[in-house]
Design a protein around this motif. Structure first.
Motif, mmCIF file in Angstrom:
data_model
loop_
_atom_site.group_PDB
_atom_site.id
_atom_site.type_symbol
_atom_site.label_atom_id
_atom_site.label_comp_id
_atom_site.label_asym_id
_atom_site.label_seq_id
_atom_site.Cartn_x
_atom_site.Cartn_y
_atom_site.Cartn_z
ATOM 1 N N PHE A 1 -10.800 -37.419 -14.734
ATOM 2 C CA PHE A 1 -10.611 -37.484 -16.180
ATOM 3 C C PHE A 1 -11.626 -38.456 -16.779
ATOM 4 O O PHE A 1 -11.793 -39.567 -16.292
ATOM 5 N N PHE A 2 -12.310 -38.034 -17.847
ATOM 6 C CA PHE A 2 -13.197 -38.970 -18.535
ATOM 7 C C PHE A 2 -13.430 -38.544 -19.979
ATOM 8 O O PHE A 2 -13.323 -37.373 -20.336
ATOM 9 N N VAL A 3 -13.717 -39.538 -20.808
ATOM 10 C CA VAL A 3 -14.270 -39.359 -22.145
ATOM 11 C C VAL A 3 -15.556 -40.165 -22.170
ATOM 12 O O VAL A 3 -15.539 -41.366 -21.883
ATOM 13 N N ASP A 4 -16.671 -39.525 -22.474
ATOM 14 C CA ASP A 4 -17.958 -40.202 -22.433
ATOM 15 C C ASP A 4 -18.090 -41.162 -23.621
ATOM 16 O O ASP A 4 -18.242 -40.738 -24.765
ATOM 17 N N LYS A 5 -18.014 -42.448 -23.330
ATOM 18 C CA LYS A 5 -17.998 -43.460 -24.391
ATOM 19 C C LYS A 5 -19.296 -43.485 -25.190
ATOM 20 O O LYS A 5 -19.283 -43.640 -26.412
ATOM 21 N N THR A 6 -20.412 -43.315 -24.514
ATOM 22 C CA THR A 6 -21.700 -43.378 -25.205
ATOM 23 C C THR A 6 -21.827 -42.260 -26.217
ATOM 24 O O THR A 6 -22.215 -42.480 -27.378
ATOM 25 N N ARG A 7 -21.477 -41.044 -25.814
ATOM 26 C CA ARG A 7 -21.584 -39.915 -26.733
ATOM 27 C C ARG A 7 -20.582 -40.027 -27.874
ATOM 28 O O ARG A 7 -20.909 -39.755 -29.035
ATOM 29 N N VAL A 8 -19.371 -40.444 -27.575
ATOM 30 C CA VAL A 8 -18.338 -40.556 -28.609
ATOM 31 C C VAL A 8 -18.707 -41.626 -29.625
ATOM 32 O O VAL A 8 -18.525 -41.445 -30.838
ATOM 33 N N GLN A 9 -19.221 -42.763 -29.156
ATOM 34 C CA GLN A 9 -19.598 -43.838 -30.072
ATOM 35 C C GLN A 9 -20.733 -43.428 -31.003
ATOM 36 O O GLN A 9 -20.881 -43.985 -32.089
ATOM 37 N N GLY A 10 -21.533 -42.442 -30.591
ATOM 38 C CA GLY A 10 -22.615 -41.957 -31.428
ATOM 39 C C GLY A 10 -22.177 -40.971 -32.488
ATOM 40 O O GLY A 10 -22.983 -40.554 -33.325
ATOM 41 N N LEU A 11 -20.890 -40.600 -32.459
ATOM 42 C CA LEU A 11 -20.373 -39.621 -33.426
ATOM 43 C C LEU A 11 -19.677 -40.350 -34.574
ATOM 44 O O LEU A 11 -18.471 -40.285 -34.750
ATOM 45 N N ALA A 12 -20.457 -41.072 -35.365
ATOM 46 C CA ALA A 12 -19.896 -41.895 -36.436
ATOM 47 C C ALA A 12 -19.246 -41.051 -37.533
ATOM 48 O O ALA A 12 -18.410 -41.538 -38.288
ATOM 49 N N GLU A 13 -19.611 -39.768 -37.597
ATOM 50 C CA GLU A 13 -19.115 -38.931 -38.689
ATOM 51 C C GLU A 13 -17.717 -38.376 -38.431
ATOM 52 O O GLU A 13 -17.129 -37.759 -39.297
ATOM 53 N N ILE B 1 -20.836 -31.763 -23.959
ATOM 54 C CA ILE B 1 -19.599 -32.220 -23.325
ATOM 55 C C ILE B 1 -19.356 -33.690 -23.674
ATOM 56 O O ILE B 1 -20.237 -34.532 -23.501
ATOM 57 N N VAL B 2 -18.154 -33.990 -24.160
ATOM 58 C CA VAL B 2 -17.771 -35.375 -24.435
ATOM 59 C C VAL B 2 -16.561 -35.793 -23.601
ATOM 60 O O VAL B 2 -16.261 -36.982 -23.501
ATOM 61 N N SER B 3 -15.862 -34.831 -23.001
ATOM 62 C CA SER B 3 -14.677 -35.164 -22.203
ATOM 63 C C SER B 3 -14.400 -34.037 -21.217
ATOM 64 O O SER B 3 -14.829 -32.892 -21.419
ATOM 65 N N SER B 4 -13.673 -34.373 -20.158
ATOM 66 C CA SER B 4 -13.336 -33.352 -19.167
ATOM 67 C C SER B 4 -12.229 -33.853 -18.259
ATOM 68 O O SER B 4 -11.982 -35.060 -18.140
ATOM 69 N N VAL B 5 -11.559 -32.916 -17.612
ATOM 70 C CA VAL B 5 -10.621 -33.208 -16.536
ATOM 71 C C VAL B 5 -10.668 -32.031 -15.571
ATOM 72 O O VAL B 5 -10.949 -30.899 -15.968
ATOM 73 N N ARG B 6 -10.419 -32.312 -14.305
ATOM 74 C CA ARG B 6 -10.438 -31.271 -13.263
ATOM 75 C C ARG B 6 -9.008 -30.972 -12.845
ATOM 76 O O ARG B 6 -8.237 -31.883 -12.559
ATOM 77 N N PHE B 7 -8.662 -29.692 -12.781
ATOM 78 C CA PHE B 7 -7.333 -29.258 -12.359
ATOM 79 C C PHE B 7 -7.415 -28.447 -11.069
ATOM 80 O O PHE B 7 -8.273 -27.575 -10.925
ATOM 81 N N ILE B 8 -6.494 -28.738 -10.151
ATOM 82 C CA ILE B 8 -6.327 -27.956 -8.924
ATOM 83 C C ILE B 8 -4.832 -27.803 -8.691
ATOM 84 O O ILE B 8 -4.067 -28.760 -8.879
ATOM 85 N N GLY B 9 -4.378 -26.635 -8.302
ATOM 86 C CA GLY B 9 -2.974 -26.433 -7.995
ATOM 87 C C GLY B 9 -2.554 -27.294 -6.818
ATOM 88 O O GLY B 9 -3.300 -27.440 -5.841
ATOM 89 N N MET B 10 -1.349 -27.850 -6.879
ATOM 90 C CA MET B 10 -0.866 -28.700 -5.794
ATOM 91 C C MET B 10 -0.625 -27.929 -4.509
ATOM 92 O O MET B 10 -0.432 -28.524 -3.449
ATOM 93 N N ASP B 11 -0.652 -26.617 -4.576
ATOM 94 C CA ASP B 11 -0.525 -25.813 -3.360
ATOM 95 C C ASP B 11 -1.887 -25.552 -2.711
ATOM 96 O O ASP B 11 -1.975 -24.844 -1.707
ATOM 97 N N GLN B 12 -2.956 -26.130 -3.277
ATOM 98 C CA GLN B 12 -4.294 -26.049 -2.720
ATOM 99 C C GLN B 12 -4.731 -27.450 -2.270
ATOM 100 O O GLN B 12 -4.154 -28.451 -2.698
ATOM 101 N N PRO B 13 -5.730 -27.565 -1.382
ATOM 102 C CA PRO B 13 -6.242 -28.894 -1.036
ATOM 103 C C PRO B 13 -6.657 -29.651 -2.292
ATOM 104 O O PRO B 13 -7.368 -29.115 -3.148
ATOM 105 N N ASN B 14 -6.187 -30.883 -2.417
ATOM 106 C CA ASN B 14 -6.458 -31.664 -3.625
ATOM 107 C C ASN B 14 -6.561 -33.141 -3.274
ATOM 108 O O ASN B 14 -6.318 -33.548 -2.136
#
Length: 209
Positions: free
Chosen positions: A102-114, A63-76
């Motif tokens: 929401f996040f992008v993992d900076k440490t993991r992404v910076q290690g992907l020089a290729e 995993i290098v990034s993620s976001v969580r989604f919840i419908g606005m008709d549910q507790p959020n």
């Protein structure tokens, strides 16, 4: 190989959920020092439940990034802990999605020089494509001033619904994120400046590169 997929809370396998919570703790507690709920070295809360979908961006299985989604008709988060930040009545509308964590993992992404993949904007595009696939109208989110600047520069069609102050007395923004053709096209244009790929391919969901 990079892939961006959606997964329900109840369907995510335990080791990936564990990895997600570890990365969230590193991002939101260790780096940003937000007032989030942590158990040991993992961050999760009551909004991680059966109503939740995650978008997971994975590179070579990690995993290098993620976001969580919840419908606005549910507790959020917007109608819950963020409610007092704004002088605004958020709509409890089944056609809207709330996004958080929401996040992008900076440490993991910076290690992907290729690779020169623009991971942040691929996650933005994935959010748009996913919401469009569900037939939703828009995405609602709360963000900091720095994230608001990033979102504006991406070309995403966003509207400020309200401004307020966080518990740290820092400015926060309640945004409505558009998912129309204009937003999708602008994000694809940005991504293609950094990574060549057919625009028609980037409009598909899930995203595999």
């Amino acid at each position: 190989m990079f892939n961006l997929i959606s997964v329900k809370y109840q369907d995510i396998i335990n080791d990936k959920l564990d990895e997600l919570y570890l990365l969230r703790k590193k991002t939101f507690k260790d780096r940003l020092d937000w007032q989030v709920t942590c158990v040991g070295d993992r961050e999760f809360d009551s909004y991680d439940n059966e109503h939740t979908h995650y978008l997971l961006g994975c590179y070579d299985g990690y995993i290098v990034s993620s976001v969580r989604f919840i419908g606005m008709d549910q507790p959020n988060m917007i109608t819950g802990p963020f409610k007092d930040f704004f002088n605004y009545q958020a709509p409890e509308d089944g056609m809207l999605l709330e996004s958080s964590r929401f996040f992008v993992d900076k440490t993991r992404v910076q290690g992907l020089a290729e690779t020169k993949l623009p991971f942040c904007h691929l996650l933005f595009l994935g959010m748009v494509n996913y919401a469009r696939t569900l037939g939703k109208e828009a995405i609602m989110t709360v963000c900091s001033k720095s994230m608001y600047t990033i979102l504006k520069r991406s070309g995403w069609n966003i509207a400020v619904e309200s401004m307020g102050l966080s518990e740290k007395k820092e400015p926060v923004y309640l945004l409505r994120l558009g998912i129309g053709d204009d937003s999708q096209d602008a994000l694809i244009k940005y991504i293609r400046r950094h990574y060549y790929c057919e625009g028609s391919y980037l409009k598909k969901w899930p995203i595999y590169l």
